[in-house]
Design a protein around this motif. Sequence first.
Motif, PDB file in Angstrom:
ATOM      1  N   GLN A  95       0.830  -1.204   0.000  1.00  0.00           N
ATOM      2  CA  GLN A  95       0.000   0.000   0.000  1.00  0.00           C
ATOM      3  C   GLN A  95       0.867   1.258   0.000  1.00  0.00           C
ATOM      4  N   THR A 151      -3.350   7.196  -3.119  1.00  0.00           N
ATOM      5  CA  THR A 151      -4.634   6.505  -3.235  1.00  0.00           C
ATOM      6  C   THR A 151      -5.425   7.051  -4.420  1.00  0.00           C
ATOM      7  N   PHE A 204       2.781   4.361 -11.536  1.00  0.00           N
ATOM      8  CA  PHE A 204       1.639   3.452 -11.477  1.00  0.00           C
ATOM      9  C   PHE A 204       0.914   3.509 -12.832  1.00  0.00           C
ATOM     10  N   THR A 229      -3.912   3.444  -9.140  1.00  0.00           N
ATOM     11  CA  THR A 229      -3.953   2.736  -7.855  1.00  0.00           C
ATOM     12  C   THR A 229      -5.394   2.607  -7.384  1.00  0.00           C
ATOM     13  N   ASP A 230      -5.598   1.722  -6.406  1.00  0.00           N
ATOM     14  CA  ASP A 230      -6.946   1.488  -5.878  1.00  0.00           C
ATOM     15  C   ASP A 230      -7.169   2.337  -4.622  1.00  0.00           C
ATOM     16  N   GLY A 277      -4.301   2.519  -2.243  1.00  0.00           N
ATOM     17  CA  GLY A 277      -2.996   2.876  -2.765  1.00  0.00           C
ATOM     18  C   GLY A 277      -2.208   1.708  -3.323  1.00  0.00           C
ATOM     19  N   ARG A 278      -2.863   0.605  -3.643  1.00  0.00           N
ATOM     20  CA  ARG A 278      -2.185  -0.548  -4.218  1.00  0.00           C
ATOM     21  C   ARG A 278      -2.141  -0.421  -5.739  1.00  0.00           C
ATOM     22  N   ASP A 279      -1.035  -0.842  -6.340  1.00  0.00           N
ATOM     23  CA  ASP A 279      -0.837  -0.706  -7.778  1.00  0.00           C
ATOM     24  C   ASP A 279      -1.794  -1.617  -8.540  1.00  0.00           C
TER      25      ASP A 279
END
Length: 302
Positions: free
Chosen positions: A61, A66, A80, A84-85, A88-90
Motif C-alpha cells: 500500500q 490513493t 503506477f 492505484t486502488d 494505494g495498491r498498484d
Amino acid sequence: MDHASTDEIKSQAPARPGRLSEFWYYFRENRGAVIGLWIFAAFVIVAAGANLLAPYDPTEQFREFTLVPPFWADGGNFAFPLGTDPLGRDMLSRLLHGARYSFFVGIVVVSVAAFGGILIGLLAGFAPKWVDTIIMRIMDIILAFPSLLLALVLVAILGPSLTNAMIAIAIVLQPHYVRLTRASVMSERGKDYVTSARVVGAGLPRLMFITVLPNCLAPIIVQAALSFSTAILDAAALGFLGMGAQPPTPEWGTMLADAREFILRAWWVVTFPGLAILVTVLAINLMGDGLRDALDPKLKRS
C-alpha cells in the motif's frame, strides 16, 4: 515387377497428415479461435511470470497515492501505469497476480470436475439400467438449479473462501461431464471394436478406460475448454459477492467488489478488472469453438 509397381503407387500416393497436423489445419480455419489461442497463451505467460512482470507486491500500500488515475489521464503517475486502488495498491500488479489466481481456479475446477464427471459417466454408461437411471436423475436435479445460485448455497454451507468456491464450482460443473461422457459411451459401446474386445476377454475396467474412453475424449476436451472460462467467470462472480476469494487477495472479482463504491469517481478501479475478465473469458470461448470445429468429425469438410 509387382513389388516395383506397388512401391511406385505408394510413392505417388499423397501422404496422410498426422493427427496434430490435421487438428491444426482445421483449428486455424477459425480465425477467432487462433486469436483466442494467442490471447490465452499470453494469459498463461502473465499468470506464470506475475512475480517478474509486476512492478510491486500486489498487497503493498502506498497511502500517499490513493486512487491515482492511469498515467495518461490527468493527475496520472508513471510510477503506477494503470493507477492505484482506494488503498494505494498498484492496479497493474494486482491485475497481473489476478491472472495467476484465475488460471489456478480454472485448472483446479476443470481437473476436479472432469475427473469426477468422467468417472461417474463411465460408470453410468456401463452400469445396469437402474443404476444408470439413479445417477442421471441426480445429475438432472443438480442441473435444475441455476449454477451460480447452487454455487452460492454450497459456499454458504462450506464458508467463504477461494478453496470452497472452487469446490462449489467443480460440483456445479460436474453433471455436464457426466452427461457428455455417458452419451459418448452409449454411442461407442455397441461398435465392433468394443465387441471384439469383449470377445477376446477384456475385463470391464479395461473396456471402460482403455478401449472406450480414448474414443470419447474429443467432446470432453471441448467441454473442458468451455468450463475453464465458466470457472473463471463464476469465481469472479462469487468473489464480487464476497463469497469467494477474500481481501486482500488480488482476484479479479474481489477487486471489483472492493471498488464498486468508487465507480463514479475512479473508473479505472472497476474498468480494468472487468476488462481482464471479459477478454480472458471471450478468448477461451473462441478457442473452445475452434477446438470443437477441429475435433468434431461432423464439422470437418472433406
